[in-house]
Design an enzyme around this catalytic site. Structure first.
Site, mmCIF file in Angstrom:
data_model
loop_
_atom_site.group_PDB
_atom_site.id
_atom_site.type_symbol
_atom_site.label_atom_id
_atom_site.label_comp_id
_atom_site.label_asym_id
_atom_site.label_seq_id
_atom_site.Cartn_x
_atom_site.Cartn_y
_atom_site.Cartn_z
ATOM 1 N N GLY A 180 -51.788 82.410 32.492
ATOM 2 C CA GLY A 180 -51.592 81.996 31.112
ATOM 3 C C GLY A 180 -50.392 82.704 30.539
ATOM 4 O O GLY A 180 -49.945 83.735 31.077
ATOM 5 N N ASN A 181 -49.854 82.157 29.456
ATOM 6 C CA ASN A 181 -48.699 82.771 28.828
ATOM 7 C C ASN A 181 -48.582 82.315 27.390
ATOM 8 O O ASN A 181 -49.005 81.225 27.025
ATOM 9 C CB ASN A 181 -47.413 82.450 29.609
ATOM 10 C CG ASN A 181 -47.367 80.989 30.030
ATOM 11 O OD1 ASN A 181 -47.248 80.101 29.200
ATOM 12 N ND2 ASN A 181 -47.482 80.736 31.339
ATOM 13 N N SER B 255 -42.852 86.099 34.253
ATOM 14 C CA SER B 255 -43.692 85.419 35.245
ATOM 15 C C SER B 255 -44.477 86.416 36.108
ATOM 16 O O SER B 255 -43.927 87.425 36.565
ATOM 17 C CB SER B 255 -42.809 84.563 36.152
ATOM 18 O OG SER B 255 -43.575 83.837 37.079
ATOM 19 N N GLY B 256 -45.751 86.133 36.323
ATOM 20 C CA GLY B 256 -46.527 86.863 37.326
ATOM 21 C C GLY B 256 -46.842 88.311 37.021
ATOM 22 O O GLY B 256 -47.277 89.057 37.902
ATOM 23 N N SER C 273 -41.601 83.231 32.404
ATOM 24 C CA SER C 273 -42.710 82.412 32.912
ATOM 25 C C SER C 273 -42.188 81.157 33.590
ATOM 26 O O SER C 273 -41.224 80.540 33.128
ATOM 27 C CB SER C 273 -43.604 82.012 31.732
ATOM 28 O OG SER C 273 -44.445 80.951 32.102
ATOM 29 N N SER C 274 -42.846 80.758 34.670
ATOM 30 C CA SER C 274 -42.444 79.528 35.360
ATOM 31 C C SER C 274 -42.654 78.300 34.476
ATOM 32 O O SER C 274 -42.124 77.234 34.762
ATOM 33 C CB SER C 274 -43.208 79.380 36.679
ATOM 34 O OG SER C 274 -44.595 79.441 36.450
ATOM 35 N N ASP C 275 -43.413 78.453 33.383
ATOM 36 C CA ASP C 275 -43.639 77.341 32.463
ATOM 37 C C ASP C 275 -42.628 77.300 31.320
ATOM 38 O O ASP C 275 -42.827 76.566 30.336
ATOM 39 C CB ASP C 275 -45.060 77.426 31.889
ATOM 40 C CG ASP C 275 -46.119 77.330 32.981
ATOM 41 O OD1 ASP C 275 -46.038 76.384 33.791
ATOM 42 O OD2 ASP C 275 -47.003 78.194 33.045
ATOM 43 N N HIS D 93 -50.415 78.790 26.673
ATOM 44 C CA HIS D 93 -50.882 78.009 27.818
ATOM 45 C C HIS D 93 -51.845 78.871 28.616
ATOM 46 O O HIS D 93 -51.546 80.025 28.910
ATOM 47 C CB HIS D 93 -49.688 77.613 28.686
ATOM 48 C CG HIS D 93 -50.070 77.026 30.013
ATOM 49 N ND1 HIS D 93 -50.942 75.973 30.140
ATOM 50 C CD2 HIS D 93 -49.693 77.344 31.285
ATOM 51 C CE1 HIS D 93 -51.087 75.670 31.423
ATOM 52 N NE2 HIS D 93 -50.355 76.483 32.134
ATOM 53 N N HIS E 151 -55.367 78.642 31.674
ATOM 54 C CA HIS E 151 -56.249 77.851 32.527
ATOM 55 C C HIS E 151 -57.690 78.214 32.171
ATOM 56 O O HIS E 151 -58.528 78.437 33.054
ATOM 57 C CB HIS E 151 -55.972 78.118 34.007
ATOM 58 C CG HIS E 151 -54.698 77.513 34.510
ATOM 59 N ND1 HIS E 151 -54.538 77.017 35.783
ATOM 60 C CD2 HIS E 151 -53.508 77.300 33.885
ATOM 61 C CE1 HIS E 151 -53.297 76.545 35.928
ATOM 62 N NE2 HIS E 151 -52.654 76.716 34.804
ATOM 63 N N ASP F 264 -63.098 71.268 12.217
ATOM 64 C CA ASP F 264 -62.519 72.335 11.391
ATOM 65 C C ASP F 264 -61.071 72.639 11.796
ATOM 66 O O ASP F 264 -60.314 73.208 11.004
ATOM 67 C CB ASP F 264 -63.354 73.620 11.518
ATOM 68 C CG ASP F 264 -64.606 73.600 10.648
ATOM 69 O OD1 ASP F 264 -64.634 72.860 9.655
ATOM 70 O OD2 ASP F 264 -65.560 74.331 10.972
ATOM 71 N N HIS G 5 -54.227 69.485 35.143
ATOM 72 C CA HIS G 5 -53.624 70.802 35.036
ATOM 73 C C HIS G 5 -54.462 71.673 34.081
ATOM 74 O O HIS G 5 -55.511 72.178 34.495
ATOM 75 C CB HIS G 5 -52.167 70.634 34.603
ATOM 76 C CG HIS G 5 -51.363 71.895 34.556
ATOM 77 N ND1 HIS G 5 -49.989 71.900 34.433
ATOM 78 C CD2 HIS G 5 -51.733 73.199 34.584
ATOM 79 C CE1 HIS G 5 -49.567 73.148 34.418
ATOM 80 N NE2 HIS G 5 -50.602 73.948 34.504
ATOM 81 N N TYR H 91 -61.810 76.792 1.958
ATOM 82 C CA TYR H 91 -62.442 77.772 2.834
ATOM 83 C C TYR H 91 -61.670 79.090 2.775
ATOM 84 O O TYR H 91 -60.458 79.090 2.649
ATOM 85 C CB TYR H 91 -62.449 77.250 4.277
ATOM 86 C CG TYR H 91 -63.079 78.180 5.271
ATOM 87 C CD1 TYR H 91 -64.440 78.128 5.561
ATOM 88 C CD2 TYR H 91 -62.306 79.135 5.933
ATOM 89 C CE1 TYR H 91 -65.019 78.987 6.477
ATOM 90 C CE2 TYR H 91 -62.881 80.007 6.859
ATOM 91 C CZ TYR H 91 -64.236 79.929 7.116
ATOM 92 O OH TYR H 91 -64.806 80.779 8.030
#
Lengths: 237, 237, 237, 237
Positions: D27-28, D44-45, D73-75, D94, D96, D119, D170, D228
């Site tokens: 995730g990132n 990344s990683g 990040s690779s994304d 992002h 998983h 909401d 994905h 709210y």
């Protein structure tokens, strides 16, 4: 009186929340001394974190308190019945652990779907029949023990080979040669009940494992030819 | 003003994340003082970890703030309606706890599938009907209380015997004679909602427990013949 | 002897409960030294929290203990068979982690339903065939390794591209170029097994991802054109 | 350069494991500065626990690193495409996370089954179409952003009203006016994805909530008539 057994029973009760087997006070552990025919059990409705050695209640075969100032677990008569019916056991644990309780609510036996189950239970863990109106209304807790014993007798099951039961619409009981072993079996039962439900999710009506795989795994951990663990150590738990 | 009730309400709110009943600020607890007809409730949108005694908001029967500098929970009108409709209750908890909320989203009553349920709820926990367009658009929070009260009236249910409801497409409310008891029931509801869903996984359309088992478990914990717990103690929670 | 490998094996075993992959002693990690053809493995039935460097057992290719005072894992023969059959691996982890075990119990391959799976497994993780009576009754643990190797050979699978297997009715084994990588794959397998079961819940019989998406994700992390992570670092794990 | 944004991005990344949204480095989080048209993103990683302010990578609109010694990040290209396509957003997350990823794997939109969903999301959270072979093989990460933008355009959805998407096969992306809000939406998405799957378990093919209930809940938290939370405070998150 029975200080060592009291300590074991205390520790088994204290372990119930640690293993995520109970919410609030929904469970109890007991131990039985076969020489004196006395049982040590958790007091009713007391939180596990508050329990002390002095809180443990000692009762005789009629369920009369012979030591302790608190009332014993409301399930006392069930425990006593099982100690009388199953001479090979000296510890019992009752919980409402979520997965095993859900199998109890389904009314189905917990099938042996894998070797994790076979390592501890030599076949399906049975679910009792529903209790009848008169059994529920009179001596309910004693009758709960009776229907468990009936389930094992009718199905020719050995309590030492299948140290657990699902009470229909209620929840599980597990047992062993000590409170600690009964606790161990409660953890195993919850884990196998969870995995059996997961397996159902993946493959509806999954097949039970073969008799040879069931035998292999149960017998490599139990009995005279067991080879799991370190020799001379308590290998089963 | 109402310092003791404020403390109880604060503690019930702080316990919501401890019992894994809430994400972020998705829940609130309140308490009602029947003498002064004042309600203490969580402020809106404040994180549980940040709450102090001074943050508790005191409102009167119209929902007007009579003490406190923060705005009360946006669900204030629902709580007030329930205190008026159900004279036997003095604490309410509302959460979006995952399993009970999922039952609310399913639109189905939570059936009594086992004795864990029967120990606290004397029958199925009802799900309200869907709210109508005009109810949602005008005085929504008050109308939410109204549809809950309607559900109990239409189905001849006693709020003390079934201290919980599922609001259709929304989430649960639970109650009790104190904020602490309402919190206790919120935990029980989530646990029974989870186990009922698990039971569905194992056995689609499982049967409800028998009326005698339902009565037995509810009545051994509640009412004049209760025998669970220690006598003289608060046995129900 | 093999102090560095022993430490790696110790740490991989200690990590099993941290990653929630094991209950009690239900899992083991090993490492293989290809120069000396010796394997380091967890002793049988010892709790992870109690393990020390000295407890690690060194065995030769026949499974004979060459260092260590404890009995090696009862799964020793399975590990040894796999090191012999798969020359590219130097670490193995076996657990009864709930989701991967449930797929093993279902008898189904774990399909590649998403890119999380494709990042580590270049296709479905296979489930072996059921083991035959004679395989179970004679040299069971060695035969377990044999049926795993057979599964990969019959289906033309590369152990480096699919570093995991589900043993039918039993549980998973994962491997890698080190005990640490095998552990990493055990965590990934459990996570992808969980998500595949969840996906089944949402959409019965979900479709596998396309071959191009499978290739893309596997190859951006593995092989000469990998571009995930920091260059020069161990990117796969 | 962009120290304040870097800190926000760092904190959003560090929060991913705290909210149980990530395993390992799956995730990132990023943040975008619209004045300088620069993006700050996780390297990344790298493990979340090891991240420092200095590790944050600053890239320009072409994805070229303008500050930082690590690879982004690779994304990265997906994030950049979304900042360009959705001018109202300044933070992206992002992950998983298991339940949202399982919905992505199912290929189904996440329906609005209750008010918890309403909401924060003014309608179903869409799942993109499957990506084509050529999109996967050429500029995959950029094309991922493109298919997300296409999904919103084709279905006339507003990114501010539905701050999340499920990428087919994905995993999810969420966004907001800051990295912190994007993180908040990632938590909400996982919770609503979980409850939608639970609801499916209880009631196959459950109904979506009514348009008036959807509007009511979304609009009492968002827009000029929101009521709210505490006035003057950031009420949405």
């Amino acid at each position: 009186m029975l200080e060592s057994l009291k300590r074991e029973v205390l520790e088994a009760n204290q372990a119930l929340p640690e293993y995520n087997l109970v919410t609030f006070t929904w469970g109890n552990a007991s131990g039985y001394d076969r020489d004196s025919e006395l049982m040590v059990i958790k007091p009713s409705g007391v939180t596990y974190g508050d329990l002390t050695l002095e809180d443990m209640v000692v009762v005789n075969g009629n369920g009369d308190v012979v030591e302790g100032s608190l009332s014993p677990s409301s399930d006392t008569a069930t425990h006593l019945y099982l100690y009388h019916a199953f001479p090979e056991i000296s510890g019992i644990v009752h919980t409402h652990s979520p997965w095993a309780t859900s199998w109890s609510q389904s009314g189905k036996d917990l099938p042996a779907l894998g070797t994790t189950h076979a390592d501890y239970f030599h076949g399906a863990v049975p679910c009792t029949r529903e209790m009848r109106k008169e059994e529920v209304e009179t001596d309910y807790e004693m009758e709960t023990g009776k229907v468990i014993a009936e389930t094992f007798k009718t199905n020719h099951l050995a309590p030492a080979a299948i140290p657990a039961v699902l009470v229909h619409g209620h929840a599980p009981f597990t047992w062993g040669t000590s409170p600690r072993e009964a606790l161990y079996h409660a953890v195993v039962l919850e884990e196998t009940a969870k995995m059996a439900a997961y397996t159902n999710m993946i493959q509806p009506s999954p097949a039970e494992i073969s008799p040879h795989l069931l035998d292999k795994h149960f017998l490599r951990k139990h009995g005279s030819n067991a080879y799991y663990g370190q020799s001379g150590k308590e290998n089963k738990v």
